[in-house]
Each structure stands twice: as structure tokens, then as C-alpha cells.
Design an enzyme around this catalytic site. Structure first.
Site, short mmCIF file in Angstrom:
data_model
loop_
_atom_site.label_atom_id
_atom_site.label_comp_id
_atom_site.label_asym_id
_atom_site.label_seq_id
_atom_site.Cartn_x
_atom_site.Cartn_y
_atom_site.Cartn_z
N ASP A 1 0.85 -1.19 0.00
CA ASP A 1 0.00 0.00 0.00
C ASP A 1 0.88 1.24 0.00
O ASP A 1 1.94 1.25 0.63
CB ASP A 1 -0.87 0.07 1.27
CG ASP A 1 -1.72 -1.17 1.45
OD1 ASP A 1 -2.12 -1.75 0.44
OD2 ASP A 1 -1.96 -1.56 2.62
N ASP B 1 0.79 7.90 8.11
CA ASP B 1 1.00 6.46 8.41
C ASP B 1 2.34 6.29 9.09
O ASP B 1 2.47 5.61 10.12
CB ASP B 1 1.08 5.64 7.11
CG ASP B 1 -0.27 5.33 6.51
OD1 ASP B 1 -1.23 5.17 7.26
OD2 ASP B 1 -0.35 5.22 5.27
N GLU C 1 1.63 -2.73 10.77
CA GLU C 1 1.31 -2.74 9.35
C GLU C 1 2.43 -2.09 8.53
O GLU C 1 2.67 -2.45 7.39
CB GLU C 1 0.01 -1.96 9.11
CG GLU C 1 -0.36 -1.91 7.64
CD GLU C 1 -1.59 -1.08 7.33
OE1 GLU C 1 -1.96 -0.22 8.14
OE2 GLU C 1 -2.16 -1.28 6.26
N GLU C 2 3.11 -1.14 9.13
CA GLU C 2 4.06 -0.32 8.37
C GLU C 2 5.45 -0.91 8.27
O GLU C 2 6.31 -0.32 7.62
CB GLU C 2 4.12 1.09 8.96
CG GLU C 2 2.78 1.82 8.97
CD GLU C 2 2.11 1.85 7.60
OE1 GLU C 2 2.82 1.89 6.57
OE2 GLU C 2 0.87 1.81 7.56
N ASP D 1 -2.07 -1.35 13.94
CA ASP D 1 -2.28 -0.60 12.70
C ASP D 1 -2.26 0.86 13.14
O ASP D 1 -3.24 1.36 13.67
CB ASP D 1 -3.64 -0.98 12.09
CG ASP D 1 -3.93 -0.21 10.81
OD1 ASP D 1 -3.15 0.69 10.44
OD2 ASP D 1 -4.97 -0.51 10.18
N LEU E 1 -2.20 3.78 11.72
CA LEU E 1 -3.13 4.72 11.10
C LEU E 1 -4.05 3.92 10.17
O LEU E 1 -3.59 3.41 9.15
CB LEU E 1 -2.33 5.76 10.30
CG LEU E 1 -2.83 7.20 10.30
CD1 LEU E 1 -4.20 7.30 9.63
CD2 LEU E 1 -2.92 7.79 11.70
N ASP E 2 -5.28 3.76 10.58
CA ASP E 2 -6.24 3.00 9.78
C ASP E 2 -7.14 3.96 9.02
O ASP E 2 -7.64 4.93 9.59
CB ASP E 2 -7.08 2.10 10.70
CG ASP E 2 -8.19 1.42 9.95
OD1 ASP E 2 -7.88 0.57 9.09
OD2 ASP E 2 -9.36 1.75 10.19
N GLU F 1 -5.68 -5.73 12.48
CA GLU F 1 -6.97 -5.08 12.22
C GLU F 1 -8.11 -5.92 12.81
O GLU F 1 -8.88 -5.45 13.64
CB GLU F 1 -7.18 -4.85 10.71
CG GLU F 1 -6.22 -3.80 10.15
CD GLU F 1 -6.42 -3.47 8.69
OE1 GLU F 1 -6.34 -2.27 8.33
OE2 GLU F 1 -6.61 -4.37 7.87
P1 AHG Z 1 -5.30 1.07 6.09
O1 AHG Z 1 -5.56 2.54 5.88
O2 AHG Z 1 -4.74 0.77 7.45
O3 AHG Z 1 -4.50 0.44 4.97
O4 AHG Z 1 -6.71 0.31 6.13
C1 AHG Z 1 -7.65 0.49 5.09
C2 AHG Z 1 -8.70 -0.56 5.21
C3 AHG Z 1 -9.84 -0.26 6.17
O5 AHG Z 1 -9.66 0.76 7.05
C4 AHG Z 1 -11.00 0.04 5.29
O6 AHG Z 1 -12.20 -0.37 5.85
C5 AHG Z 1 -10.68 -0.67 4.04
O7 AHG Z 1 -9.28 -0.75 3.94
C6 AHG Z 1 -11.23 0.03 2.84
O8 AHG Z 1 -10.93 -0.69 1.70
P2 AHG Z 1 -11.62 -0.36 0.30
O9 AHG Z 1 -11.14 0.99 -0.12
O10 AHG Z 1 -11.13 -1.47 -0.60
O11 AHG Z 1 -13.11 -0.41 0.52
MN MN Z 2 -6.14 -0.46 8.45
MN MN Z 3 -2.95 1.51 8.40
#
Ligand code: AHG
Ligand code: MN
Ligand code: MN
Length: 327
Positions: free
Chosen positions: A70, A76, A99-100, A118, A120-121, A277
Site C-alpha cells: 500500500d 501512516d 502494518e508499516e 495498525d 493509522l487505519d 486489524e
Molecule cells: P489502512 O488505511 O490501514 O490500509 O486500512 C484500510 C482498510 C480499512 O480501514 C477500510 O475499511 C478498508 O481498507 C477500505 O478498503 P476499500 O477501499 O477497498 O473499501
Molecule cells: Mn487499516
Molecule cells: Mn494503516
């Protein structure tokens, strides 16, 4: 916690609440209390960064990628530094899974606890001023302190969490956590720099009418997920999806609802990460009377084989989750 004790606790500061309830911890140690305080302190720093992100060049991408591929946002990375630093300084943690970072951070060998986080979610929501969060799990190490940590310390299943929770940086900042004796929510008062108990003994309604799922991906959902979505629509349920797991989960915890991130063509094993998560939210959900599953297995029973392993995730009001599993 018995009702009268809870009622008397409303408005109590987090530090005092932790102290008052220390006898509930299985190991009755001040160390777990200190870990919770370290997490709370780091979250206050992140709260400060989040609220001024647009002003001080903290929005946007860093141009790098994390272990899952990602795009890393500046926040983050910053949040990861804040939490890692606070936990490392405290000395109670022997390792942090984040996660990072590709591998776990090896900290104090004398530490008794392993943290999965995690930091920063919902990072895609940073730049658009929408709620984001932090998710954390705390485990007690299996091997004797004083020795190097082992795989069995790191790869524990969710049912072995001794505490878990999340911070929601929303219209107010909240810390919600459990140590296996119910769920309590604290609201941050920024002018005082303190969290205060605002949501004692949180219970998730057993039935609800909110469903949260990225429906844009529906063409690649399984037949049963598609059938459950149709079931919700046939009953005029309400669709709500923020795209920050913490925020979607928190709303459903308060109002009753289900969050689903199923297997998709892009992510055949699901998108969300088991260790930092799903496990924490599954523990909170169960402690609040809700349910969490990958569609077949209880999330907390899944034995992890990889730090960054993904899983399909259905979490929320018990009757909704059971319905979603049976259609
Ligand atoms: P993160 O920002 O820690 O990578 O998590 C993102 C996750 C979660 O928070 C969220 O519900 C989901 O990814 C959204 O995914 P989509 O954009 O695919 O719906
Ligand atoms: Mn997350
Ligand atoms: Mn995250």
C-alpha cells in the site's frame, strides 16, 4: 464490571480508571496498565498531528510503500513512529508487529508483552478530512522474559489477546478498549489533555439495520455475500461505508450493524489484516456481545502463520452476522 461501579465511574480520567480496574488483569501487573497509558499518550500526539495535518504538510503520500504494497501516507509513517517510540520507551513491550514494517520490531528482551498495531487505519481518508483510527492488540509473550523472542510469542491467535482496542480520530477523539471484562470508551478532552470515561460498559445491539461494505466490488463477491446484500435491501436496511474500518466498526458498535470485507477478485483472501486489524476488533465486538468471523471460523480462533496475513472479515451485531453466514 457491576452496574453501580460503572455509573459512578462516568467522567473518570483514563489513568484513574486503569488504576481502579488493575485487579481485573489476569496477571495483576502494573505493566499492562503502563502499556495502555503508553498507547494513550502516543494517541494524543497523533491526535495533535491529525488535527493540523492540512496546515503543516502532513497530508499526502510519502511516495513509499508498506509491507503489503500500500502507498504510505506521511501520517501512516509518523503514527508508526509515535506508537513505536512510546512503546519502546516504556520497556514493557518485547516486540511490535506493525502494518508499516515488514518484520516485527525487536524491543526490550525483558519485556513481557507483544503489541500488534495498525498505527493509522483508513489512511485514504486523511487528505479529505474524514475519520481515521488506530487499532491495537496486546499479547503476553509465551517464552521466558530475558530471552530472545520466538515465533510462538509473535504468532498468537486472537483469543490470546490480554487487551485490545482502537482510537478513533473523529468529530472527537475516542479510545475504546477491553481487557476481557467488557468494553469501555473514553473521549479525549484536548484542552485538558486527558481521556475521560464517556461510554461505560459498551454493548453492541444484538440486531441492527446498518450494513457496511464496499459495494463497488460486488461483482466479485461470493453468491452468499451477494444474497445477504439482497436480503438487506429487501428490508430497506441502511448502507453506510466510510472506508475507515475503525469508524465503520465504531458506528455499528453503537447503533447495531454489520461490517463486511469479503474475499474479492482483487483480494481472494480478503483485504484486511488478521493480526493488527481484525483480531482487536473481534475481541472488542465479542466483549460487547457481538460476533466476528471469516465466514466459517471465529476470527479469534484463527492461528496466524504470517504477520501480515489477510482474512475475509464479518463483524458486528450477532444476529446480523449469523444471518449473513446462513444465507
Ligand atoms: P489502512 O488505511 O490501514 O490500509 O486500512 C484500510 C482498510 C480499512 O480501514 C477500510 O475499511 C478498508 O481498507 C477500505 O478498503 P476499500 O477501499 O477497498 O473499501
Ligand atoms: Mn487499516
Ligand atoms: Mn494503516
Amino acid at each position: 464490571m457491576e452496574q453501580s461501579r460503572i455509573a459512578q465511574s462516568i467522567g473518570i480520567a483514563l489513568d484513574r480508571f486503569i488504576k481502579n480496574n488493575q485487579d481485573q488483569f489476569q496477571y495483576a501487573s502494573g505493566e499492562l496498565s503502563q502499556l495502555l497509558r503508553d498507547i494513550a499518550l502516543a494517541s494524543k500526539v497523533v491526535h495533535r498531528e491529525v488535527t493540523k495535518a492540512g496546515l503543516v504538510d502532513l497530508s499526502g503520500s510519502l511516495g513509499s510503500h508498506n509491507s503489503a504494497g500500500d502507498q504510505q501516507q506521511k501520517l501512516d509513517v509518523l503514527a508508526n513512529i509515535r506508537f513505536t517510540r512510546a512503546l519502546a520507551k516504556g520497556g514493557e513491550a518485547c516486540a511490535i508487529i506493525s502494518e508499516e514494517t515488514e518484520s516485527y520490531a525487536d524491543l526490550n528482551n525483558d519485556g513481557k508483552y507483544v503489541i500488534a498495531i495498525d498505527p493509522l487505519d483508513g489512511s485514504s481518508n486523511i487528505d479529505v478530512n474524514v475519520s481515521i483510527g488506530t487499532i491495537f492488540s496486546i499479547y503476553r509473550r509465551k517464552s521466558e522474559p530475558g530471552n530472545p523472542i520466538t515465533a510462538s510469542d509473535i504468532l498468537q491467535k486472537g483469543s490470546e489477546q490480554v487487551a485490545a482496542g482502537y482510537i478513533l480520530y473523529g468529530s472527537s477523539t475516542m479510545l475504546v478498549y477491553t481487557t476481557g471484562h467488557g468494553v469501555n470508551g473514553f473521549t479525549y478532552e484536548p484542552t485538558l489533555g486527558e481521556y475521560f470515561l464517556s461510554h461505560p460498559d459498551m454493548k453492541m445491539p444484538v440486531e441492527g439495520k446498518i450494513y457496511s461494505i464496499n459495494e463497488g466490488l460486488a461483482n466479485s463477491f461470493s453468491g452468499s455475500v451477494q444474497a445477504y446484500l439482497q436480503y438487506c435491501k429487501d428490508r430497506n436496511y441502511t448502507a453506510r461505508y466510510i472506508g475507515s474500518l475503525v469508524a465503520d466498526f465504531h458506528r455499528n458498535l453503537l447503533k447495531g450493524g454489520i461490517y463486511i470485507y469479503p474475499a474479492t477478485a482483487k483480494d481472494p483472501g480478503g483485504k484486511l489484516r488478521l493480526m493488527y486489524e481484525c483480531n482487536a476488533l473481534a475481541f472488542v465486538a465479542e466483549q460487547a456481545g457481538g460476533k466476528a468471523t471469516d465466514g466459517k471460523n471465529r476470527i479469534l480462533d484463527i492461528i496466524p502463520v504470517d504477520l501480515h496475513q489477510r482474512t475475509p472479515f464479518l463483524v458486528g451485531s450477532t444476529m446480523m452476522v449469523e444471518k449473513a453466514m446462513s444465507v
